[in-house]
Design an enzyme around this catalytic site. Structure first.
Site, short mmCIF file in Angstrom:
data_model
loop_
_atom_site.label_atom_id
_atom_site.label_comp_id
_atom_site.label_asym_id
_atom_site.label_seq_id
_atom_site.Cartn_x
_atom_site.Cartn_y
_atom_site.Cartn_z
N ARG A 23 0.96 -1.34 -0.19
CA ARG A 23 0.41 -0.27 -0.06
C ARG A 23 0.82 1.10 0.13
NH1 ARG A 23 -5.29 -1.24 1.61
NH2 ARG A 23 -6.41 -2.24 1.26
N ARG A 27 -3.92 6.49 1.00
CA ARG A 27 -4.72 7.51 1.05
C ARG A 27 -3.21 8.63 2.32
NH1 ARG A 27 -9.90 4.57 3.18
NH2 ARG A 27 -7.78 2.83 3.42
N ARG A 36 -7.11 11.39 -6.13
CA ARG A 36 -8.49 10.76 -4.91
C ARG A 36 -10.41 12.06 -5.21
NH1 ARG A 36 -11.73 7.70 -3.94
NH2 ARG A 36 -11.39 6.70 -2.43
N ASP A 72 -6.72 -3.32 -7.40
CA ASP A 72 -6.80 -3.76 -6.84
C ASP A 72 -7.35 -4.95 -6.57
OD1 ASP A 72 -8.29 -3.09 -3.19
OD2 ASP A 72 -9.49 -5.16 -3.81
N TYR A 147 -14.53 -12.34 0.37
CA TYR A 147 -15.12 -11.49 -0.07
C TYR A 147 -16.42 -12.02 -0.74
CZ TYR A 147 -11.71 -8.72 1.41
OH TYR A 147 -11.07 -7.85 2.18
O1 CP3 Z 1 -0.17 -1.41 -2.50
C1 CP3 Z 1 0.12 -0.88 -3.64
O2 CP3 Z 1 0.09 0.45 -3.14
C2 CP3 Z 1 -0.65 -0.80 -4.52
C3 CP3 Z 1 -2.32 -0.50 -4.89
C4 CP3 Z 1 -3.03 -2.42 -3.99
C5 CP3 Z 1 -4.71 -1.59 -4.08
N1 CP3 Z 1 -5.07 -2.71 -2.71
C6 CP3 Z 1 -4.74 -0.25 -3.16
C7 CP3 Z 1 -6.13 0.39 -2.49
C8 CP3 Z 1 -3.24 -3.85 -3.33
C9 CP3 Z 1 -1.47 -4.22 -3.64
C10 CP3 Z 1 -4.45 -4.49 -2.68
C11 CP3 Z 1 -4.54 -5.15 -2.53
C12 CP3 Z 1 -5.40 -5.25 -1.61
N2 CP3 Z 1 -7.16 -4.96 -1.84
C13 CP3 Z 1 -5.98 -6.40 -0.53
C14 CP3 Z 1 -4.40 -7.65 -0.44
C15 CP3 Z 1 -3.59 -6.35 0.65
C16 CP3 Z 1 -3.81 -6.55 2.09
O3 CP3 Z 1 -4.09 -5.34 2.53
O4 CP3 Z 1 -4.14 -7.43 2.80
C17 CP3 Z 1 -7.37 -6.39 0.22
C18 CP3 Z 1 -7.53 -7.41 1.30
C19 CP3 Z 1 -7.75 -5.73 -0.79
C20 CP3 Z 1 -9.27 -5.49 -0.67
C21 CP3 Z 1 -9.59 -3.84 0.08
N3 CP3 Z 1 -9.54 -3.14 -1.10
C22 CP3 Z 1 -9.64 -3.62 1.48
C23 CP3 Z 1 -9.83 -4.37 2.22
C24 CP3 Z 1 -10.09 -2.06 1.05
C25 CP3 Z 1 -10.39 -1.01 2.30
C26 CP3 Z 1 -9.08 -0.73 3.33
C27 CP3 Z 1 -9.20 0.47 3.39
O5 CP3 Z 1 -7.54 0.74 3.98
O6 CP3 Z 1 -9.72 0.87 3.20
C28 CP3 Z 1 -9.54 -1.86 0.15
C29 CP3 Z 1 -9.89 -0.41 -1.16
C30 CP3 Z 1 -8.05 0.26 -1.39
N4 CP3 Z 1 -7.41 -0.33 -2.00
C31 CP3 Z 1 -7.36 0.74 -0.86
C32 CP3 Z 1 -5.68 1.18 -1.77
C33 CP3 Z 1 -4.79 2.03 -1.80
C34 CP3 Z 1 -7.56 2.39 0.44
C35 CP3 Z 1 -9.00 3.48 -0.27
C36 CP3 Z 1 -8.87 4.59 -1.54
O7 CP3 Z 1 -8.08 4.58 -2.03
O8 CP3 Z 1 -10.32 4.64 -1.27
#
Ligand code: CP3
Length: 340
Positions: A23, A27, A36, A72, A147
């Site tokens: 990540r 944010r 965003r 994602d 999910y």
């Molecule tokens: O790592 C990076 O910089 C690359 C981008 C990336 C995202 N999601 C962008 C994202 C990667 C590699 C992921 C993987 C991901 N997504 C996982 C596996 C990694 C982990 O965290 O265990 C999972 C389970 C997801 C599913 C997911 N997507 C969740 C649980 C959430 C919400 C979490 C939160 O922090 O709110 C997301 C949304 C998400 N995916 C965000 C980002 C930057 C945050 C939301 C946003 O910007 O609106």
């Protein structure tokens, strides 16, 4: 080209310990928040030039040794018939969760060039521009299924496990379909230019060893073997709270095991893990004073550097409260402390 990350993934000697952060685009960055305001997360990924900008941002801002494609793990799911929304404050929400054998059988196939061309275009553009390796990624079948079955983030995964234990045949069909999707998606990413792959099995640690061995290991073995038989691209496997599965993971043909903060590198080695290792600073420490961060980071580095094959990362993703300056200082410190 800085290839310290690839060398470490292949257990070769490096000039410094390579570092990137899960990540690393997100944010905690004011620049990301600005983007965003105009685009949702899925809109960013559907516009290759915006996706490229967001992917490059942490590379330039932090000086990390690898980029990870901004997408994602949910990205390919709509193409097989699973509608996902990323709901702020909740996470991924699925409008009609999978409950029955018919729901499983209805799932379609992924054709990456037709279904997710924007992802592949972003990868091609990134390869023209980046001076560090590009990591592609996918969610693993269990984590995606969690999910799809629960319909939203879950703590106990009761519905997912109930399906797994009560309809093993249906579960196998589901794993096979998600396995096929993951193989097609990863191959397409590698063909487009991804130089390493991380498979996120974030939530599989909820299973015990026996369940993992029976219901998950076969599909993981198939995914990783399929990729490795065709491509010389390092594969990293990561999960949270999955330390008890580390010996199962060590038997998969992956190159790197990503550890969360609950297990030390010394302990992993004592358990017989012989892959390269990635991790594993507790992300919450990033809110502690620098002296506390430094003390914990040094301990990880001293252990990790005992053998070639060490990539520094966090134990899980960066979260919004972290300061950009903290990650800048951390990256510089790791490079300096480990330089030969
Ligand atoms: O790592 C990076 O910089 C690359 C981008 C990336 C995202 N999601 C962008 C994202 C990667 C590699 C992921 C993987 C991901 N997504 C996982 C596996 C990694 C982990 O965290 O265990 C999972 C389970 C997801 C599913 C997911 N997507 C969740 C649980 C959430 C919400 C979490 C939160 O922090 O709110 C997301 C949304 C998400 N995916 C965000 C980002 C930057 C945050 C939301 C946003 O910007 O609106």
């Amino acid at each position: 080209m800085n290839s310290e990350f690839i060398k470490a993934a292949k257990k070769q000697k490096t000039n410094h310990v390579p570092v990137w952060y899960m990540r690393q685009a997100g944010r905690y960055q004011p620049e990301y928040m600005k983007i965003r305001e105009k685009y949702s997360l899925f809109e960013i990924t559907h516009h290759p030039e915006v996706c490229v900008e967001v992917t490059r941002l942490p590379v330039e801002q932090l000086g990390v040794d690898a980029a990870i494609l901004f997408a994602d793990i949910m990205t390919p799911l709509p193409s097989i018939g699973v509608n996902v929304e990323l709901t702020s404050g909740v996470g991924p929400v699925i409008d009609s969760p999978i409950h029955t054998r018919a729901d499983i059988e209805r799932l379609g196939e992924l054709h990456p060039e037709q279904d997710v061309p924007y992802i592949l275009d972003a990868i091609r553009l990134l390869r023209e521009q980046l001076e560090v390796p590009l990591i592609g990624f996918a969610g693993a079948p269990f984590t995606l299924a969690s999910y799809m079955v629960e319909g939203r983030p879950s703590r106990d995964y009761h519905k997912t496990k109930a399906l797994m234990y009560s309809d093993p045949q249906g579960w196998k069909i589901l794993m096979d379909k998600l396995g096929d999707m993951t193989i097609a998606y990863l191959k397409a990413q590698i063909n487009a230019g991804a130089q390493a792959i991380q498979v996120f099995d974030s939530w599989v640690g909820t299973l015990n060893n026996e369940a993992y061995h029976t219901y998950i290991a076969p599909v993981m073995h198939r995914i990783v073997s399929e990729i490795k038989s065709t491509y010389d691209v390092p594969i990293i496997l990561f999960g949270v709270g999955a330390s008890h599965l580390i010996t199962e993971w060590n038997q998969l043909p992956v190159d790197v095991i990503g550890l969360d903060w609950r297990m030390t590198f010394d302990k992993a080695r004592r358990l017989g893990v012989n892959k390269a290792l990635q991790g594993n600073l507790e992300p919450s420490l990033l809110l502690a004073p620098w002296e506390v961060i430094e003390e914990n980071v040094k301990r990880i580095l001293d252990e990790g550097m005992k053998e070639p094959g060490f990539i520094f990362n966090l134990g899980h993703g960066v979260f919004p409260e972290v300061k950009v300056e903290t990650l800048q200082r951390l990256t510089a410190f790791i490079h300096e402390y480990t330089a030969k």
